[in-house]
Enzyme design. Structure first.
Site, mmCIF file in Angstrom:
data_model
loop_
_atom_site.group_PDB
_atom_site.id
_atom_site.type_symbol
_atom_site.label_atom_id
_atom_site.label_comp_id
_atom_site.label_asym_id
_atom_site.label_seq_id
_atom_site.Cartn_x
_atom_site.Cartn_y
_atom_site.Cartn_z
ATOM 1 N N GLY A 89 -4.127 -4.290 -4.357
ATOM 2 C CA GLY A 89 -5.332 -3.456 -4.884
ATOM 3 C C GLY A 89 -4.566 -2.101 -5.162
ATOM 4 N N HIS A 90 -4.662 -1.696 -6.301
ATOM 5 C CA HIS A 90 -3.790 -0.517 -6.720
ATOM 6 C C HIS A 90 -5.088 0.450 -7.125
ATOM 7 C CE1 HIS A 90 0.091 -2.379 -8.086
ATOM 8 N NE2 HIS A 90 0.015 -2.372 -6.901
ATOM 9 N N LYS A 103 0.339 4.247 -8.372
ATOM 10 C CA LYS A 103 0.423 5.669 -8.800
ATOM 11 C C LYS A 103 1.934 5.874 -9.273
ATOM 12 C CE LYS A 103 0.245 9.743 -6.293
ATOM 13 N NZ LYS A 103 0.832 10.723 -6.966
ATOM 14 N N THR A 120 -5.834 -11.514 3.354
ATOM 15 C CA THR A 120 -6.941 -10.625 2.773
ATOM 16 C C THR A 120 -8.142 -11.768 2.270
ATOM 17 O OG1 THR A 120 -5.904 -11.226 0.509
ATOM 18 C CG2 THR A 120 -5.251 -8.957 1.624
ATOM 19 N N ASN A 173 -4.993 -10.269 -3.853
ATOM 20 C CA ASN A 173 -4.714 -9.737 -2.750
ATOM 21 C C ASN A 173 -4.342 -8.223 -2.948
ATOM 22 O OD1 ASN A 173 -2.352 -10.817 -3.599
ATOM 23 N ND2 ASN A 173 -1.560 -11.394 -1.667
ATOM 24 N N ASP A 204 0.607 -1.112 -0.013
ATOM 25 C CA ASP A 204 -0.037 -0.179 0.082
ATOM 26 C C ASP A 204 0.853 1.175 0.023
ATOM 27 O OD1 ASP A 204 -2.286 -1.695 0.377
ATOM 28 O OD2 ASP A 204 -1.865 -1.690 2.335
ATOM 29 N N LYS A 211 2.315 2.270 -4.884
ATOM 30 C CA LYS A 211 2.948 1.823 -5.996
ATOM 31 C C LYS A 211 2.422 2.035 -7.405
ATOM 32 C CE LYS A 211 3.287 -2.301 -4.396
ATOM 33 N NZ LYS A 211 2.941 -1.964 -2.984
ATOM 34 N N GLN A 258 2.368 -5.918 -2.892
ATOM 35 C CA GLN A 258 2.836 -5.903 -1.683
ATOM 36 C C GLN A 258 3.846 -5.398 -1.387
ATOM 37 O OE1 GLN A 258 1.613 -9.286 -3.255
ATOM 38 N NE2 GLN A 258 -0.400 -8.587 -2.642
HETATM 39 P P1 IMP Z 1 -2.408 -12.775 1.901
HETATM 40 O O1 IMP Z 1 -1.448 -12.127 1.049
HETATM 41 O O2 IMP Z 1 -3.830 -12.659 1.674
HETATM 42 O O3 IMP Z 1 -2.100 -14.112 2.378
HETATM 43 O O4 IMP Z 1 -2.185 -12.053 3.299
HETATM 44 C C1 IMP Z 1 -1.167 -11.935 4.215
HETATM 45 C C2 IMP Z 1 -0.584 -10.631 4.580
HETATM 46 O O5 IMP Z 1 -0.067 -9.663 3.691
HETATM 47 C C3 IMP Z 1 -1.652 -9.895 5.342
HETATM 48 O O6 IMP Z 1 -1.183 -9.170 6.575
HETATM 49 C C4 IMP Z 1 -2.299 -9.065 4.588
HETATM 50 O O7 IMP Z 1 -3.055 -8.136 5.085
HETATM 51 C C5 IMP Z 1 -1.123 -8.570 3.620
HETATM 52 N N1 IMP Z 1 -1.270 -8.123 2.323
HETATM 53 C C6 IMP Z 1 -1.533 -9.082 1.433
HETATM 54 N N2 IMP Z 1 -1.690 -8.123 0.311
HETATM 55 C C7 IMP Z 1 -1.408 -6.831 0.421
HETATM 56 C C8 IMP Z 1 -1.487 -5.580 -0.183
HETATM 57 O O8 IMP Z 1 -1.681 -5.526 -1.298
HETATM 58 N N3 IMP Z 1 -1.283 -4.542 0.725
HETATM 59 C C9 IMP Z 1 -1.028 -4.640 1.767
HETATM 60 N N4 IMP Z 1 -0.915 -5.661 2.499
HETATM 61 C C10 IMP Z 1 -1.194 -6.820 1.988
#
Ligand code: IMP
Length: 424
Positions: free
Chosen positions: A40-41, A18, A130, A38, A13, A16, A224
């Site tokens: 989200g941009h 942007k 997520t 997982n 978050d 990236k 991520q």
């Molecule tokens: P997962 O990727 O859904 O397995 O989640 C594992 C960890 O990564 C959790 O703490 C999520 O909140 C975090 N996470 C996964 N994708 C993102 C993202 O795009 N932004 C921020 N945190 C993320």
């Protein structure tokens, strides 16, 4: 020819999307190489807000090739929903401008069920995922039991295989008090998705190398951030892919020898979603940002945890990613503060350290060492030239660059493209 990787230097978050959108103007190909929906941009393009999860953000430009590489775990039903929404917003998406790797693993409905069930089984040790089935999809990949992009070419066989796996996994899913996967509901959607996506499925390694040999410029859009990396992050409170620069290469089939530039992205403060230690967490900063309507997740809508900028982490991220440049986003989030704190080191059991320890137990015992900076107390959002930033903001950024051992080359002061300032 110049190929660039954009990576997150924190816990995701970082803004990236942007930065990628800003850099995309000068490239021909945009690649997603790891993670899944997982991510989200949020990208504001020509005053319209787009939320992208799996589709590379080059899609908003019309003339770019967008590639979902082999390192991604792809939820076909989620991708079709995303494509449909984007098309509804006027975005053109065809098998010519969106390619899906035939080797990308598929995130299936039972993976989502397993994700939720495994979280439930973890009790108070839950990761805070997520819920998109990312961990179980990568588990199947490593276990050599996954289904890959090629499976989308035979919708009937795919649905039959998935029906069997749903039946197999529902027992564990329900044993953890989670709703079983409803095969009657998801299989028709999966069938439809497979038929719609099959024309996009191809050998993306060949496509990328053809583009490279033709002198095209590529941008690898990291999802991520460094501290969610399965190897380099705050394990086990991480995601299940390599979010650092190496992941861009293994997840696309492009060699490190063909990467020319790495841009690490960090916010001017720190955020985290999900569980896990967060040394500089500060509720007052969180309240301030949430009251400004900021820092709610694009994928889950969850309020993000917030804190001061942790330069020990950003420095580490610049090091493991080999960052040539650092982009600092959301600088305007600090506009109202009298005093801004910057974490420059940690104290662990009374000893000053300059790197993040490897165990959660140690990270939980860290005390941040802060230095204080005077706030600029000025609305930055209207500035269009980095030279016009107030001296106190420039001073803060200069210190950030010094601590990161990487030059700050891009500065974000708002969500629109013209609110990304280049430092000349
Ligand atoms: P997962 O990727 O859904 O397995 O989640 C594992 C960890 O990564 C959790 O703490 C999520 O909140 C975090 N996470 C996964 N994708 C993102 C993202 O795009 N932004 C921020 N945190 C993320």
């Amino acid at each position: 020819m110049s190929n660039t990787i954009v990576v997150g230097a924190q816990w995701g978050d970082e803004g990236k999307g942007k930065i990628v959108d800003y850099l995309t103007e000068h490239v021909d190909v945009v690649v997603r190489a790891q993670g899944g929906n997982n991510a989200g941009h949020t990208v504001i393009h020509d005053d319209v807000k787009y939320v992208l999860h799996l589709v590379p953000s080059g899609i908003l430009w019309g003339d770019k090739l967008n590639v979902i590489g082999n390192g991604v775990v792809l939820d076909p039903i989620g991708l079709v929903e995303e494509i449909t929404k984007l098309r509804g917003q006027g975005v053109t998406i065809t098998p010519n401008n969106l390619l899906i790797s035939d080797c990308a693993h598929l995130a299936m409905p039972y993976h989502k069920g397993l994700d939720k069930a495994r979280e439930a089984a973890r009790g108070d040790k839950k990761i805070g995922t997520t819920g998109r089935g990312i961990g179980p999809s990568y588990s199947d990949k490593v276990e050599r039991a996954g289904l890959r992009g090629t499976a989308l070419r035979d919708a009937d066989a795919l649905c039959q295989e998935v029906a069997e796996r749903i039946a197999l996994h529902n027992e564990f899913i329900t044993s953890q008090g989670i709703e079983p996967v409803n095969a009657d509901e998801v299989l028709p959607k999966l069938r439809e998705a497979a038929i719609m996506l099959a024309p996009h499925v191809t050998n993306t390694v060949v496509a990328l190398h053809d583009a490279r040999k033709a002198g095209k410029d590529m941008l690898f859009e990291g999802a991520q951030g460094t501290f969610l990396d399965i190897d380099h992050g705050t394990y086990p409170f991480v995601t299940s892919s390599n979010t650092t620069t190496g992941g861009a290469c293994t997840g696309s089939g492009i060699s490190p020898r063909h990467i020319d530039r790495v841009v690490a992205v960090a916010k001017a403060y720190t955020t985290r979603v999900g569980s896990g230690p967060f040394t500089t967490e500060n509720d007052a900063i969180g309240d301030m940002l949430h009251n400004m309507g900021r820092e709610f997740g694009a994928t889950t809508g969850r309020a993000r945890r917030c804190g001061w900028l942790d330069m020990v982490l950003v420095h580490w991220a610049c090091m493991v990613n080999g960052a040539d440049e650092l982009a600092i986003t959301n600088l305007d989030g600090l506009d109202g503060l009298d005093t801004i704190k910057l974490c420059t080191a940690y104290k662990l059991d009374g000893k000053v350290i300059n790197h993040p320890p490897s165990t959660i137990a140690e990270i939980e015992r860290l005390e941040p060492v802060y230095e204080e900076h005077q706030g600029w107390k000025q609305d930055l959002s209207g500035i269009r030239n980095a030279d016009d930033l107030p001296p106190l903001a420039k001073k803060y950024l200069a210190r950030v660059a010094e601590l990161a051992e990487a030059p700050v080359t891009l500065i974000g002061i708002g969500p629109s493209r013209d609110q990304t300032l280049r430092v000349c």
